[in-house]
Scaffold this motif. Structure first.
Motif, short mmCIF file in Angstrom:
data_model
loop_
_atom_site.label_atom_id
_atom_site.label_comp_id
_atom_site.label_asym_id
_atom_site.label_seq_id
_atom_site.Cartn_x
_atom_site.Cartn_y
_atom_site.Cartn_z
N LEU A 285 0.85 -1.19 0.00
CA LEU A 285 0.00 0.00 0.00
C LEU A 285 0.88 1.24 0.00
N LEU A 286 0.71 2.09 -0.99
CA LEU A 286 1.53 3.29 -1.15
C LEU A 286 0.72 4.51 -0.70
N ASP A 287 1.21 5.18 0.34
CA ASP A 287 0.57 6.39 0.83
C ASP A 287 1.05 7.57 -0.02
N VAL A 288 0.13 8.14 -0.82
CA VAL A 288 0.48 9.23 -1.74
C VAL A 288 -0.25 10.51 -1.36
N LEU A 289 -0.52 10.68 -0.07
CA LEU A 289 -1.22 11.88 0.38
C LEU A 289 -0.28 13.06 0.58
N LEU A 328 -0.73 -4.15 -5.65
CA LEU A 328 -0.39 -2.79 -5.25
C LEU A 328 -1.66 -1.96 -5.10
N LEU A 329 -1.63 -1.05 -4.12
CA LEU A 329 -2.75 -0.13 -3.88
C LEU A 329 -2.18 1.25 -3.62
N GLU A 330 -2.91 2.26 -4.05
CA GLU A 330 -2.57 3.65 -3.74
C GLU A 330 -3.57 4.18 -2.72
N TYR A 331 -3.05 4.71 -1.61
CA TYR A 331 -3.92 5.35 -0.63
C TYR A 331 -3.94 6.84 -0.94
N GLY A 332 -4.90 7.21 -1.78
CA GLY A 332 -5.02 8.59 -2.22
C GLY A 332 -6.31 8.79 -2.98
N PRO A 333 -6.53 9.97 -3.52
CA PRO A 333 -7.79 10.25 -4.21
C PRO A 333 -8.05 9.36 -5.42
N SER A 334 -6.99 8.99 -6.17
CA SER A 334 -7.20 8.16 -7.36
C SER A 334 -7.46 6.70 -7.02
N ALA A 335 -6.93 6.22 -5.89
CA ALA A 335 -7.14 4.84 -5.43
C ALA A 335 -6.79 3.83 -6.52
N ARG A 336 -5.67 4.03 -7.19
CA ARG A 336 -5.26 3.07 -8.21
C ARG A 336 -4.91 1.73 -7.56
N LEU A 381 -0.69 -10.19 3.73
CA LEU A 381 0.21 -9.32 4.48
C LEU A 381 0.18 -7.95 3.83
N VAL A 382 -0.19 -6.93 4.58
CA VAL A 382 -0.31 -5.57 4.05
C VAL A 382 0.92 -4.78 4.50
N VAL A 383 1.76 -4.41 3.54
CA VAL A 383 2.94 -3.59 3.81
C VAL A 383 2.60 -2.16 3.39
N VAL A 384 2.52 -1.27 4.36
CA VAL A 384 2.11 0.12 4.11
C VAL A 384 3.36 0.99 4.09
N LEU A 385 3.62 1.62 2.96
CA LEU A 385 4.74 2.56 2.83
C LEU A 385 4.19 3.97 3.01
N THR A 386 4.50 4.60 4.12
CA THR A 386 3.91 5.88 4.46
C THR A 386 4.91 6.78 5.18
N PRO A 387 4.89 8.09 4.90
CA PRO A 387 5.74 9.01 5.67
C PRO A 387 5.11 9.45 6.98
N LEU A 388 3.84 9.07 7.21
CA LEU A 388 3.10 9.45 8.41
C LEU A 388 3.10 10.97 8.60
N LEU A 389 2.82 11.67 7.52
CA LEU A 389 2.72 13.13 7.56
C LEU A 389 1.28 13.60 7.66
N ASP A 390 0.34 12.69 7.43
CA ASP A 390 -1.07 13.02 7.45
C ASP A 390 -1.75 12.19 8.53
N ARG A 392 -4.67 11.14 8.54
CA ARG A 392 -5.49 10.09 7.94
C ARG A 392 -4.70 8.81 7.73
N SER A 393 -3.40 8.92 7.53
CA SER A 393 -2.57 7.73 7.36
C SER A 393 -2.52 6.91 8.64
N ALA A 394 -2.35 7.58 9.78
CA ALA A 394 -2.34 6.87 11.06
C ALA A 394 -3.69 6.24 11.35
#
Length: 479
Positions: A285-289, A328-336, A381-390, A392-394
């Motif tokens: 899961l890619l955090d693109v926020l 692969l998943l995008e955590y963002g508005p496009s939700a690709r 297994l969900v591997v979340v790649l996130t900068p934890l800047l938002d 909503r990600s937490a």
């Protein structure tokens, strides 16, 4: 380098796209003035002086151009291009006309992430490159702001009728993505420099540069393997290589599984029971926020997006090589999303999918859009790649953990992220934000969300060991 022959134009367009140059105007004006003055003053010498200008102009215009030049861009065919690899391209100018092009001025734009260090027309296999154009001027790329491409200047050549001349570009790819070569434009002068064409501009061609995979190795077992075949040991009995114990022989057991030592001691046939080998599904899961840091290319600093894309490529390559299914998943508005699959073809699809990853800020909460019903397997297994800047990600990580998912959070925030240089309260605000982020990470760990910083090889070993241990522990159901 003289290329293939260009077919000549079959439908002449005498005046389309061509205009007289100032040289033609000066020649006509000078010849006319000398002739008029010679006639009015009765001076033969002035008429004799005007004759070369008039005859030269008429001779140069005896064959006028009827077609505009052709321009196209050809990317190199050296196979898949990875960050740090050599990139080649060619901008070609063709002459489909019946007259030679005396002067061709060609210029092209190139993405700053493609550092061109050699550019020039090649003739007889030797590139004609000015010495000043072959050496980049300082800097380490776009982040340094001081690097100059060798292609950032006009190039001049001549093109005979029915032929092609190539401007060869040789350089190095500094960053992943789809980088444009072009647009390119050319203007032509012919008839001894008396006629000039309008600018012929061609659209850019995008060169695909795949992310360089960082070394990654995770030797720990998956939390739960759900497929039919694979490299992971499941908790279900079946054909495999992991010994689960010894039991009494039953109809259907294979004779090669008989444990003769135990059978002779117990005077009854016993067989060795094994655990089945199964594959697992890994969801990255890619955090693109949000984005942070400044990209310096393959040799410089990495931004959040750089770390996210390169780590995703490394994780996907590792698990696909082991025979697992990766999505692969995008955590963002496009939700690709990219459907789960295994094999070499899926890895190439992953690399292609990553080229279009973009950071998109939005106030919309994308959780329900990303994690719709029956879109995420309970055994994955969900591997979340996130900068934890938002925030909503937490919240997303906490909701996934409460839903019983096996979640691993990978912190992609750069370690060398510098504080603001402004005076006043900027430094204090930055320190407070850092403390608030550390508190948020601590709260996630208290709620059972493992958070680890991406550091290449072995980054996830300890976390996967803990997740696998939690997966085998009994769960308490509640209402």
């Amino acid at each position: 380098m003289t290329g293939p022959t260009v077919p000549r134009s079959t439908e002449p367009e005498p005046a389309a796209g061509w205009a007289p140059t100032p040289a033609l105007g000066r020649a006509v004006l000078l010849a006319g003035l000398l002739l008029v003055a010679g006639v009015l003053l009765g001076r033969v010498d002035l008429i004799v002086l005007a004759a070369p200008f008039a005859l030269g102009t008429a001779y140069a215009l005896r064959r006028r151009p009827t077609a505009l030049p052709q321009v196209w861009i050809s990317p190199g065919d050296d196979g898949p291009l990875v960050e740090g690899g050599d990139v080649t391209a060619a901008v070609s100018v063709g002459n489909p006309d019946t007259v030679d092009y005396d002067l061709v001025v060609l210029r092209t734009r190139v993405s700053p992430w493609l550092r061109i260090f050699r550019a020039g027309f090649a003739r007889d296999g030797a590139a004609e490159v000015p010495p000043a154009a072959t050496t980049p001027i300082g800097g380490q790329g776009p982040a340094g702001g001081a690097s100059r491409s060798a292609a950032d200047r006009p190039f001049v050549t001549s093109v005979p009728t029915g032929s092609v001349v190539d401007l060869e570009l040789v350089g190095r790819a500094l960053r992943w993505g789809r980088h444009p070569v072009g647009p390119a434009g050319a203007r032509v002068a012919t008839a001894g420099g008396l006629l000039v064409s309008r600018a012929v501009i061609i659209e850019p061609v995008r060169v695909r540069v795949y992310p360089r995979t960082e070394p990654f190795e995770a030797v720990e077992a998956m939390p739960r393997a759900a497929g039919l075949v694979g490299a992971h040991h499941s908790r279900r009995p079946g054909e495999g290589g992991e010994l689960a114990g010894v039991r009494i022989f039953a109809p259907g057991d294979r004779l090669r599984r008989i444990d003769w030592r135990v059978s002779l001691r117990a005077r009854q046939l016993h067989v060795a029971a094994t655990l089945s080998d199964r594959d697992a599904e890994v969801v990255v899961l890619l955090d693109v926020l949000a984005e942070a840091g400044r990209s310096g290319g393959v040799d410089g600093a990495a931004s959040v997006l750089d770390t996210t894309v390169r780590a995703t490529a490394a994780i996907a390559e590792h698990y696909l090589h082991r025979g697992d299914r990766v999505s692969l998943l995008e955590y963002g508005p496009s939700a690709r999303r990219l459907r789960p699959a295994a094999g070499r073809r899926q890895y190439l699809t992953v690399l292609e999918w990553l080229l279009d990853v973009r950071v998109t800020s939005s106030s919309h909460e994308p959780y329900d859009q990303v994690f719709g019903p029956q879109l995420l397997s309970s055994d994955a297994l969900v591997v979340v790649l996130t900068p934890l800047l938002d925030e909503r990600s937490a919240q997303m990580l906490a909701r996934l953990t409460r839903a019983g998912r096996f979640v691993v959070a990978v912190d992609t925030l750069p370690t060398d992220l510098s504080s603001p240089k402004d005076r006043g309260w900027a430094e204090v605000a930055y320190r407070l934000w850092r403390l608030d982020r550390e508190i948020m990470i601590g709260q996630l760990r208290e709620h059972g969300v493992p958070v680890v910083r991406w550091a290449g090889a072995g980054s996830l070993d300890q976390v996967l060991r803990d997740v696998a241990r939690l997966a085998t522990a009994p769960r308490v159901g509640g209402r």
